[in-house]
Design a protein around this motif. Structure first.
Motif, PDB file in Angstrom:
ATOM      1  N   GLN A 443      90.321  -2.220  25.365  1.00 39.19           N
ATOM      2  CA  GLN A 443      89.009  -1.741  24.970  1.00 39.19           C
ATOM      3  C   GLN A 443      87.946  -2.780  25.324  1.00 39.19           C
ATOM      4  O   GLN A 443      88.217  -3.971  25.362  1.00 39.19           O
ATOM      5  N   GLY A 444      86.733  -2.303  25.580  1.00 38.95           N
ATOM      6  CA  GLY A 444      85.635  -3.221  25.844  1.00 38.95           C
ATOM      7  C   GLY A 444      85.566  -3.650  27.292  1.00 38.95           C
ATOM      8  O   GLY A 444      86.341  -3.217  28.147  1.00 38.95           O
ATOM      9  N   ASP A 523      93.861   1.464  27.025  1.00 37.03           N
ATOM     10  CA  ASP A 523      93.530   1.484  25.600  1.00 37.03           C
ATOM     11  C   ASP A 523      92.055   1.867  25.427  1.00 37.03           C
ATOM     12  O   ASP A 523      91.169   1.009  25.507  1.00 37.03           O
ATOM     13  N   GLU A 524      91.805   3.142  25.195  1.00 35.91           N
ATOM     14  CA  GLU A 524      90.428   3.656  25.096  1.00 35.91           C
ATOM     15  C   GLU A 524      89.627   3.243  26.326  1.00 35.91           C
ATOM     16  O   GLU A 524      88.420   3.018  26.252  1.00 35.91           O
ATOM     17  N   ALA A 525      90.311   3.136  27.468  1.00 37.16           N
ATOM     18  CA  ALA A 525      89.700   2.601  28.676  1.00 37.16           C
ATOM     19  C   ALA A 525      88.766   3.589  29.356  1.00 37.16           C
ATOM     20  O   ALA A 525      88.086   3.234  30.318  1.00 37.16           O
ATOM     21  N   THR A 553      95.564   5.614  25.179  1.00 34.69           N
ATOM     22  CA  THR A 553      95.146   5.897  23.807  1.00 34.69           C
ATOM     23  C   THR A 553      93.735   6.453  23.885  1.00 34.69           C
ATOM     24  O   THR A 553      92.922   5.994  24.685  1.00 34.69           O
ATOM     25  N   THR A 554      93.442   7.444  23.086  1.00 33.26           N
ATOM     26  CA  THR A 554      92.121   8.074  23.155  1.00 33.26           C
ATOM     27  C   THR A 554      91.741   8.693  21.824  1.00 33.26           C
ATOM     28  O   THR A 554      92.610   9.104  21.038  1.00 33.26           O
ATOM     29  N   HIS A 555      90.442   8.718  21.578  1.00 27.68           N
ATOM     30  CA  HIS A 555      89.912   9.441  20.424  1.00 27.68           C
ATOM     31  C   HIS A 555      89.487  10.855  20.825  1.00 27.68           C
ATOM     32  O   HIS A 555      89.315  11.718  19.972  1.00 27.68           O
ATOM     33  N   ARG A 556      89.299  11.048  22.148  1.00 32.57           N
ATOM     34  CA  ARG A 556      88.794  12.335  22.621  1.00 32.57           C
ATOM     35  C   ARG A 556      89.951  13.214  23.097  1.00 32.57           C
ATOM     36  O   ARG A 556      90.651  12.857  24.054  1.00 32.57           O
TER      37      ARG A 556
END
Length: 589
Positions: A443-444, A523-525, A553-556
């Motif tokens: 992330q980030g 990772d949420e990339a 990994t995702t929130h969407r």
């Protein structure tokens, strides 16, 4: 004497002396590597002391010749004095150059060794320390160790030799003069005891304060955007003033102690010097010694006093060394990662490169050092040409799972293995050695300062421009890089400056794809990408002919219907979602 023994016993009970001894042994392990350098440094120092002593003797003869107390050849003695002065200059310069060269070499080698050990230290243990503290320990403490290794034992020998040789000359010419020259020794011995205690406390406070100041500055400068956005400028400037106030207070306290010590030592020095002057004048007046002998005594009395003070100063220096050693030992003696499987992993990759490599996890359980349980009997699997999604609320363990996959964290129980894409029964346990099989996009913003091409070649130094462009196309980054005036040679500023968050993410994904590792972790990339671009990037990865296993990994949930399997982290386990559950998540998003 009784009080001194009680103090020693107190230190023994507190473990201070045992700790210092352990730290000394740790320093010795480095010091023995550089025994040749230490011998060279010692020989140069002893040589300088010999030349200086010879110069004092020649000066005595020259004064005696001039005052008529001794017959001799004025010109030859004067020439000898000039010759020794030049020799003293050359030895001094050679010693300085050799000392600088050796010091830089030893410092760089020790820092390199400490740096390497820090990098293989258990990641979870290492995160207990602030990065500013780690940098301070690596830079300041490691430099202190390298300087001490080179200087402490040689200086002990040099100062002792200087003291004994000067004392021998004084005793040879006039034993009574030695009594005045050694007046300062009892005082120096008395001063060393309180200095010993205070110096250790001061060094510990100084090291902690320096680490705190460095950490504050590092965080402030790396988060200027956040400070500005929340209008925290006054808050941070006030925090800095508070830290500076504490730092100044600490330094002034140290300075007051230093001034008191310096004044007392200077007074003793004056007493010794003027006593030597008075006794010398009396001995000359009574015709017991010559003018030349008196000038030599005055010179050597200074040498004796300075040698004693130098030997005394080695005590706080030793304390400083042991403190630095202890701070470094805290880090390098933490659990180390095990890379014993390196050869087996390389062989496994070579055997299954064409068919790809996946991973399997069965009944895995993990609890943080703090006691927080994250997983209990969790299971999942991922194979080549698959995109596996991990979904779940924030804080449920998605990032922790990727850290377990990378062996940054170690599970307490369960099976976690890489497997062959063609034969899932061929397996190898996960370990730090298996990291070479992964590409990871956390992330980030993870871009470094430099050009785009330099960022790409960080993971594959021999990559051609064509390979870089191909990776950029897969991540949809070529769309904007192609339009830049300098293309892949365009400059990336610190923390990805000059590019939007979405562009920086695509560049990070490009870098991971360029490495062509068997397993890709995102990772949420793709969190900063629009849905269409996100889907396109994942489709490109899936359609790529390279046998890659991809875990995201995702929130969407909008991209979940193009994933091979979707695992939801629930109740500390990984549950496979069916199509109905996936569709429900997409609709409710």
């Amino acid at each position: 004497m009784r009080e001194k023994l009680q103090l020693i016993m107190k230190h023994l009970r507190q473990g201070s002396l045992q700790k210092m001894w352990k730290q000394t042994i740790w320093i010795y392990q480095y010091g023995r590597r550089y025994w040749k350098s230490m011998i060279l440094y010692t020989l140069l120092g002893v040589m300088g002391s010999c030349v200086s002593l010879a110069s004092s003797l020649i000066s005595k003869d020259l004064v005696d010749i001039i005052t008529g107390h001794q017959t001799g050849r004025l010109l030859s003695t004067f020439a000898a004095m000039i010759g020794f002065a030049i020799a003293n200059l050359l030895v001094s310069q050679a010693s300085g150059y050799a000392s600088t060269f050796i010091s830089l070499k030893v410092d760089s080698e020790i820092k390199n060794d400490i740096f390497a050990k820090m990098l293989v230290t258990d990641w979870e243990s290492l995160t207990e320390y602030h990065t500013g503290d780690l940098v301070t320990r690596w830079s300041s403490d490691a430099s202190n160790i390298s300087s001490g290794i080179l200087n402490w034992v040689p200086n002990l020998i040099i100062y002792t030799f200087r003291f004994i040789s000067a004392l021998a000359v004084v005793l040879y010419y006039d034993p009574t003069f030695a009594l005045f020259a050694l007046l300062g020794i009892p005082f120096s011995a008395l001063m060393s005891r309180p200095l010993l205690r205070r110096m250790r406390n001061n060094n510990q406070k100084s090291a902690a304060m320096n680490a705190k100041m460095y950490g504050f500055n590092q965080e402030a400068f790396s988060n200027i955007q956040t400070i500005k956005a929340f209008d925290l400028i006054h808050f941070y400037t006030d925090r800095l003033k508070t830290l500076q106030k504490d730092y100044i207070s600490m330094r002034l306290e140290f300075q007051r102690m230093s001034i008191l010590t310096s004044v007392l030592m200077s007074i003793v020095g004056f007493i010794v010097s003027y006593s030597c002057y008075g006794w010398g004048i009396y001995r000359v007046w009574s015709n017991a010694i010559s003018y030349g002998t008196m000038t030599m005594f005055l010179s050597l009395s200074g040498t004796l006093t300075s040698s004693v003070n130098s030997l005394t100063s080695l005590i706080p220096s030793a304390i400083s060394l042991t403190i630095s050693a202890g701070r470094l030992m805290d880090i390098v003696e933490m659990p180390q990662e095990d890379y014993s499987q390196d050869h087996a992993v390389k062989l496994f990759e070579k055997q299954h490169k064409t068919s790809g490599i996946g991973l399997t996890m069965k009944d895995l359980s993990y609890t943080y050092h703090s006691g927080t349980e994250v997983f209990a009997h969790a299971s999942m699997e991922a194979y080549p040409h698959e995109i596996i999604a991990l979904v779940g609320p924030s804080g449920e363990g998605k990032t922790t799972m990727l850290r377990l996959i990378l062996s940054l964290l170690r599970a307490q129980s369960g099976e976690f293995q890489i497997c062959a894409g063609s034969d899932h029964n061929q397996k190898l346990n996960m370990s730090p050695s298996t990291r070479k099989l992964f590409s990871y996009v956390p992330q980030g913003n993870t871009m470094f300062s430099g050009t785009i091409a330099e960022n790409m070649r960080n993971v594959k130094p021999d990559a051609t421009d064509e390979e870089i462009i191909e990776a950029l196309k897969l991540s949809c980054a070529w769309d904007f890089v192609e339009k830049l005036p300098n293309g892949i040679q365009s400059v990336v500023k610190e923390r990805g400056g000059g590019f939007s968050e979405g562009q920086a993410q695509r560049l990070s994904i490009s870098r991971a794809l360029l490495r062509k590792s068997p397993i890709l972790l995102l990772d949420e990339a793709t969190s900063a990408l629009d849905v269409a671009t996100e889907r396109k990037v994942l489709k490109n990865i899936m359609q790529d002919t390279y046998p890659r296993t991809c875990i995201v990994t995702t929130h969407r949930p909008t991209v979940l219907n193009i994933c091979t399997r979707v695992y939801a982290i629930r109740d500390k386990r990984c549950e496979v979602l069916n199509e109905v559950e996936i569709e429900k998540m997409v609709k409710e998003f």
